[in-house]
Design a protein around this motif. Structure first.
Motif, PDB file in Angstrom:
ATOM      1  N   SER A   1       0.821  -1.213   0.000  1.00 53.87           N
ATOM      2  CA  SER A   1       0.000   0.000   0.000  1.00 53.87           C
ATOM      3  C   SER A   1       0.854   1.261   0.000  1.00 53.87           C
ATOM      4  CB  SER A   1      -0.927  -0.006   1.220  1.00 53.87           C
ATOM      5  OG  SER A   1      -2.050  -0.816   0.985  1.00 53.87           O
ATOM      6  N   LEU A   2       1.969   1.228   0.727  1.00 57.90           N
ATOM      7  CA  LEU A   2       2.846   2.409   0.732  1.00 57.90           C
ATOM      8  C   LEU A   2       3.402   2.684  -0.664  1.00 57.90           C
ATOM      9  CD1 LEU A   2       4.837   2.118   4.089  1.00 57.90           C
ATOM     10  CD2 LEU A   2       3.019   3.739   3.500  1.00 57.90           C
ATOM     11  N   SER A   3       3.595   1.618  -1.454  1.00 60.59           N
ATOM     12  CA  SER A   3       4.109   1.846  -2.814  1.00 60.59           C
ATOM     13  C   SER A   3       3.061   2.515  -3.695  1.00 60.59           C
ATOM     14  CB  SER A   3       4.559   0.517  -3.432  1.00 60.59           C
ATOM     15  OG  SER A   3       3.469  -0.282  -3.827  1.00 60.59           O
ATOM     16  N   ASP A   4       1.770   2.312  -3.391  1.00 64.84           N
ATOM     17  CA  ASP A   4       0.713   3.041  -4.110  1.00 64.84           C
ATOM     18  C   ASP A   4       0.768   4.535  -3.798  1.00 64.84           C
ATOM     19  OD1 ASP A   4      -0.421   0.859  -5.399  1.00 64.84           O
ATOM     20  OD2 ASP A   4      -1.835   0.434  -3.788  1.00 64.84           O
ATOM     21  N   ILE A   5       1.261   4.861  -2.593  1.00 61.84           N
ATOM     22  CA  ILE A   5       1.264   6.250  -2.124  1.00 61.84           C
ATOM     23  C   ILE A   5       2.605   6.924  -2.356  1.00 61.84           C
ATOM     24  CG2 ILE A   5       0.993   7.710  -0.070  1.00 61.84           C
ATOM     25  CD1 ILE A   5      -0.849   5.460   1.048  1.00 61.84           C
ATOM     26  N   LYS A   6       3.687   6.226  -1.991  1.00 61.94           N
ATOM     27  CA  LYS A   6       5.024   6.826  -2.040  1.00 61.94           C
ATOM     28  C   LYS A   6       5.823   6.454  -3.292  1.00 61.94           C
ATOM     29  CE  LYS A   6       6.214   9.011   0.900  1.00 61.94           C
ATOM     30  NZ  LYS A   6       5.962  10.459   1.159  1.00 61.94           N
ATOM     31  N   GLY A   7       5.292   5.542  -4.115  1.00 59.86           N
ATOM     32  CA  GLY A   7       6.003   5.146  -5.326  1.00 59.86           C
ATOM     33  C   GLY A   7       6.740   3.832  -5.139  1.00 59.86           C
ATOM     34  N   ARG A   8       6.793   3.024  -6.207  1.00 62.07           N
ATOM     35  CA  ARG A   8       7.405   1.689  -6.125  1.00 62.07           C
ATOM     36  C   ARG A   8       8.891   1.767  -5.774  1.00 62.07           C
ATOM     37  NH1 ARG A   8       2.146   0.582  -6.226  1.00 62.07           N
ATOM     38  NH2 ARG A   8       1.221   0.671  -8.297  1.00 62.07           N
ATOM     39  N   LYS A   9       9.615   2.651  -6.446  1.00 66.62           N
ATOM     40  CA  LYS A   9      11.064   2.710  -6.264  1.00 66.62           C
ATOM     41  C   LYS A   9      11.426   3.131  -4.848  1.00 66.62           C
ATOM     42  CE  LYS A   9      15.266   4.514  -8.440  1.00 66.62           C
ATOM     43  NZ  LYS A   9      15.813   5.217  -9.630  1.00 66.62           N
TER      44      LYS A   9
ATOM     45  N   LYS B   1       6.097   7.177 -10.535  1.00 70.07           N
ATOM     46  CA  LYS B   1       5.125   7.844  -9.658  1.00 70.07           C
ATOM     47  C   LYS B   1       5.864   8.708  -8.646  1.00 70.07           C
ATOM     48  CE  LYS B   1       1.654   6.921  -6.073  1.00 70.07           C
ATOM     49  NZ  LYS B   1       0.651   7.853  -6.560  1.00 70.07           N
ATOM     50  N   GLN B   2       5.438   9.949  -8.532  1.00 71.99           N
ATOM     51  CA  GLN B   2       6.003  10.829  -7.519  1.00 71.99           C
ATOM     52  C   GLN B   2       5.375  10.524  -6.158  1.00 71.99           C
ATOM     53  OE1 GLN B   2       8.572  12.955  -7.993  1.00 71.99           O
ATOM     54  NE2 GLN B   2       8.625  12.094 -10.070  1.00 71.99           N
ATOM     55  N   ALA B   3       6.172  10.612  -5.135  1.00 72.13           N
ATOM     56  CA  ALA B   3       5.689  10.306  -3.790  1.00 72.13           C
ATOM     57  C   ALA B   3       4.635  11.317  -3.360  1.00 72.13           C
ATOM     58  CB  ALA B   3       6.851  10.311  -2.802  1.00 72.13           C
ATOM     59  N   GLU B   4       3.535  10.791  -2.809  1.00 75.12           N
ATOM     60  CA  GLU B   4       2.515  11.644  -2.235  1.00 75.12           C
ATOM     61  C   GLU B   4       2.882  11.944  -0.787  1.00 75.12           C
ATOM     62  OE1 GLU B   4      -1.289   9.817  -2.641  1.00 75.12           O
ATOM     63  OE2 GLU B   4      -0.956   9.274  -4.745  1.00 75.12           O
ATOM     64  N   PRO B   5       2.496  13.082  -0.264  1.00 75.66           N
ATOM     65  CA  PRO B   5       2.834  13.401   1.127  1.00 75.66           C
ATOM     66  C   PRO B   5       2.040  12.539   2.106  1.00 75.66           C
ATOM     67  CG  PRO B   5       1.372  15.066   0.222  1.00 75.66           C
ATOM     68  CD  PRO B   5       1.760  14.185  -0.924  1.00 75.66           C
ATOM     69  N   PHE B   6       2.651  12.242   3.254  1.00 73.88           N
ATOM     70  CA  PHE B   6       1.933  11.548   4.318  1.00 73.88           C
ATOM     71  C   PHE B   6       0.917  12.514   4.934  1.00 73.88           C
ATOM     72  CE2 PHE B   6       5.688   8.710   4.457  1.00 73.88           C
ATOM     73  CZ  PHE B   6       5.018   7.499   4.380  1.00 73.88           C
ATOM     74  N   THR B   7      -0.273  12.008   5.192  1.00 73.64           N
ATOM     75  CA  THR B   7      -1.305  12.791   5.867  1.00 73.64           C
ATOM     76  C   THR B   7      -1.846  11.977   7.037  1.00 73.64           C
ATOM     77  OG1 THR B   7      -3.171  11.916   4.595  1.00 73.64           O
ATOM     78  CG2 THR B   7      -1.940  13.772   3.622  1.00 73.64           C
TER      79      THR B   7
ATOM     80  N   PHE C   1      -3.357   5.901   7.135  1.00 74.62           N
ATOM     81  CA  PHE C   1      -3.679   4.540   7.556  1.00 74.62           C
ATOM     82  C   PHE C   1      -5.120   4.184   7.199  1.00 74.62           C
ATOM     83  CE2 PHE C   1      -0.120   5.613  10.424  1.00 74.62           C
ATOM     84  CZ  PHE C   1       0.734   4.573  10.069  1.00 74.62           C
ATOM     85  N   HIS C   2      -6.000   5.175   7.259  1.00 74.28           N
ATOM     86  CA  HIS C   2      -7.373   4.936   6.822  1.00 74.28           C
ATOM     87  C   HIS C   2      -7.403   4.626   5.329  1.00 74.28           C
ATOM     88  CE1 HIS C   2     -11.330   6.292   5.242  1.00 74.28           C
ATOM     89  NE2 HIS C   2     -11.773   5.618   6.299  1.00 74.28           N
ATOM     90  N   ASN C   3      -6.604   5.340   4.550  1.00 73.68           N
ATOM     91  CA  ASN C   3      -6.544   5.090   3.106  1.00 73.68           C
ATOM     92  C   ASN C   3      -6.012   3.699   2.801  1.00 73.68           C
ATOM     93  OD1 ASN C   3      -7.511   7.653   2.626  1.00 73.68           O
ATOM     94  ND2 ASN C   3      -5.470   8.557   2.332  1.00 73.68           N
ATOM     95  N   ILE C   4      -4.984   3.269   3.567  1.00 72.54           N
ATOM     96  CA  ILE C   4      -4.428   1.933   3.365  1.00 72.54           C
ATOM     97  C   ILE C   4      -5.480   0.871   3.645  1.00 72.54           C
ATOM     98  CG2 ILE C   4      -2.791   0.264   4.336  1.00 72.54           C
ATOM     99  CD1 ILE C   4      -0.800   2.548   4.656  1.00 72.54           C
ATOM    100  N   LEU C   5      -6.196   1.031   4.750  1.00 71.91           N
ATOM    101  CA  LEU C   5      -7.232   0.059   5.098  1.00 71.91           C
ATOM    102  C   LEU C   5      -8.351   0.025   4.064  1.00 71.91           C
ATOM    103  CD1 LEU C   5      -7.517   0.623   8.960  1.00 71.91           C
ATOM    104  CD2 LEU C   5      -6.521  -1.347   7.786  1.00 71.91           C
ATOM    105  N   MET C   6      -8.699   1.183   3.525  1.00 70.77           N
ATOM    106  CA  MET C   6      -9.752   1.235   2.513  1.00 70.77           C
ATOM    107  C   MET C   6      -9.321   0.529   1.235  1.00 70.77           C
ATOM    108  SD  MET C   6     -12.455   2.492   3.736  1.00 70.77           S
ATOM    109  CE  MET C   6     -13.334   2.651   2.181  1.00 70.77           C
ATOM    110  N   ARG C   7      -8.050   0.657   0.894  1.00 74.74           N
ATOM    111  CA  ARG C   7      -7.542  -0.034  -0.296  1.00 74.74           C
ATOM    112  C   ARG C   7      -7.670  -1.542  -0.126  1.00 74.74           C
ATOM    113  NH1 ARG C   7      -4.303   3.256  -3.722  1.00 74.74           N
ATOM    114  NH2 ARG C   7      -3.916   5.332  -2.857  1.00 74.74           N
ATOM    115  N   TYR C   8      -7.260  -2.046   1.038  1.00 73.94           N
ATOM    116  CA  TYR C   8      -7.362  -3.481   1.277  1.00 73.94           C
ATOM    117  C   TYR C   8      -8.822  -3.932   1.327  1.00 73.94           C
ATOM    118  CZ  TYR C   8      -2.366  -3.893   2.195  1.00 73.94           C
ATOM    119  OH  TYR C   8      -1.010  -3.909   2.064  1.00 73.94           O
ATOM    120  N   ARG C   9      -9.670  -3.088   1.842  1.00 76.22           N
ATOM    121  CA  ARG C   9     -11.095  -3.428   1.906  1.00 76.22           C
ATOM    122  C   ARG C   9     -11.688  -3.554   0.508  1.00 76.22           C
ATOM    123  NH1 ARG C   9     -15.489  -0.193   5.722  1.00 76.22           N
ATOM    124  NH2 ARG C   9     -17.212  -1.655   5.447  1.00 76.22           N
ATOM    125  N   ARG C  10     -11.279  -2.659  -0.402  1.00 78.07           N
ATOM    126  CA  ARG C  10     -11.767  -2.742  -1.779  1.00 78.07           C
ATOM    127  C   ARG C  10     -11.282  -4.026  -2.448  1.00 78.07           C
ATOM    128  NH1 ARG C  10     -10.727   2.986  -1.932  1.00 78.07           N
ATOM    129  NH2 ARG C  10      -8.718   2.648  -2.958  1.00 78.07           N
TER     130      ARG C  10
END
Length: 400
Positions: free
Chosen positions: A67-75, A189-195, A199-208
């Motif tokens: 999930s962090l790679s979806d947000i911060k980028g694979r590399k 993918k450019q890294a998105e900032p942590f907000t 953690f809510h976004n990560i959980l929602m991704r797994y829920r989907r």
């Protein structure tokens, strides 16, 4: 290779080098288990349990990294995981107790899992459907050299410098992979900032991801099929070296037979995909072969107690080898349901496989009774459970 234009083969080589960190970390370690137990003054089954600890750490790293790679980028996530892996590998060289070994292998696995989990997401970012399966298969055949060479390399390193030299090699390999990824892996993918909502976004991704019921059968079967192999990995040092009296070098050669079979099945997968065979049909062949050989292994142990070694090796070769028919196709069939959440989907697929395998491997050490029975009974059980779950959740995919 450069960061702007990588051919499919160049990308496959780079991704295979990333994935190979897992078989090197597990398989190079197996021939040394007996000597590690002696040097650390502990029971061999406690050291065998460290394998399940490692796989558990891999699972945690995959869930975190995906999930962090979806947000911060694979590399970014791949490189972070490698740093953790390298540090843990350095400290592992100097361990002097089984507890230290367990903790540090868990940390090493966390970093390795974060790195390896980005591979499936990178493929999903760039390939679809049958092309994705072909890419998984291409990566698979390139990296077959790692599990084939790793036990032999582990045996050689142990003879030359003791078992601690195996961890020195893993540190060197991790540092080499870090340098290659830093130089060659494209950053798409450019890294998105942590907000505060991360953690809510990560959980929602797994829920989907978990909400796609028709995909879950492939997720579960890949995990149970891998667990069948984990039973072999956990029990084989004892069964092969204690019950059948193999030396570490002989064990490495016997282990290599499984990888040769896996590579052969992998090539059959790639060949059939190029000739327009469906991923479902190839997966079905893998299921049938794995189930039959596991049942034959179980029956032979039930009837004879300790069957001729050739029977055990042949059954294990075919059973473990079916990973070459199963993995690429279950990955492609599962991942085709996800695009926006590909990192999370791949993380869940990989983490579920690792977590299930770790639990089954741990169960094998708990049930261990000094015979080949646990190896022979748990392997078919895993496959049967997987077939039931595949049919329950994903039978609609076979009707298409």
């Amino acid at each position: 290779m450069n960061q702007k234009t990588l051919s499919d083969k160049q990308m496959a080589i780079l991704l295979a080098i990333m994935v190979a960190i897992m078989p090197f970390s597990v398989d190079a370690y197996l021939p040394a288990i007996k000597n590690i137990a002696v040097d650390l003054h502990t029971d061999i089954h406690l050291i065998e349990r460290s394998l399940s600890t490692f796989i558990l750490g891999v699972s945690a790293g995959q869930l975190l990294g995906g999930s962090l790679s979806d947000i911060k980028g694979r590399k970014n996530i791949a490189l972070t995981g490698l740093l953790i892996y390298i540090v843990a590998s350095i400290i592992l060289i100097f361990v002097n107790s089984a507890n230290q070994l367990m903790v540090l292998r868990l940390l090493q696995a966390l970093g390795g899992g974060m790195t390896a989990v980005t591979v499936g997401a990178i493929i999903r970012d760039n390939y679809d459907g049958k092309y994705a399966a072909q890419m998984f298969a291409l990566i698979g055949i390139i990296m077959m050299g790692a599990p084939l060479a790793a036990p032999m390399l582990g045996a050689v390193l142990q003879n030359l410098g003791g078992w601690r030299s195996i961890f020195a090699f893993l540190c060197f390999y991790g540092a080499s992979v870090f340098a290659l990824l830093w130089r060659f892996l494209p950053k798409r993918k450019q890294a998105e900032p942590f907000t505060r909502h991360i953690f809510h976004n990560i959980l929602m991704r797994y829920r989907r991801v978990l909400g796609q019921k028709q995909a879950l059968g492939f997720l579960f079967f890949q995990a149970t099929s891998f667990s069948s192999m984990m039973v072999f990995l956990t029990e084989s040092p004892f069964v092969y070296m204690e019950l059948y009296g193999l030396t570490p070098q002989q064990y490495a050669w016997a282990f290599g037979c499984n990888i040769i079979t896996m590579a052969t099945f992998n090539r059959i997968t790639a060949w059939r995909l190029k000739r327009d065979s469906s991923t479902q049909d190839i997966l079905l062949w893998g299921i049938v072969i794995q189930l039959l050989t596991n049942l034959i292994l179980g029956a032979s142990v039930l009837i004879m107690g300790l069957p001729p070694f050739a029977v055990v090796v042949l059954c294990v070769m075919l059973s473990v080898g079916t990973q070459g028919l199963v993995v690429a196709n279950t990955q492609a069939l599962f991942m085709q349901h996800f695009r926006e959440d590909s990192g999370s989907a791949n993380a869940l697929l990989s983490a579920n496989q690792s977590l299930t395998g770790a639990m089954v491997g741990f169960l094998a050490t708990v049930l261990h009774n000094g015979t080949a029975q646990i190896l022979a009974w748990l392997m078919p059980t895993c496959t049967i459970v997987g077939v039931i779950l595949l049919w329950h959740f994903s039978r609609s995919q076979w009707k298409r």
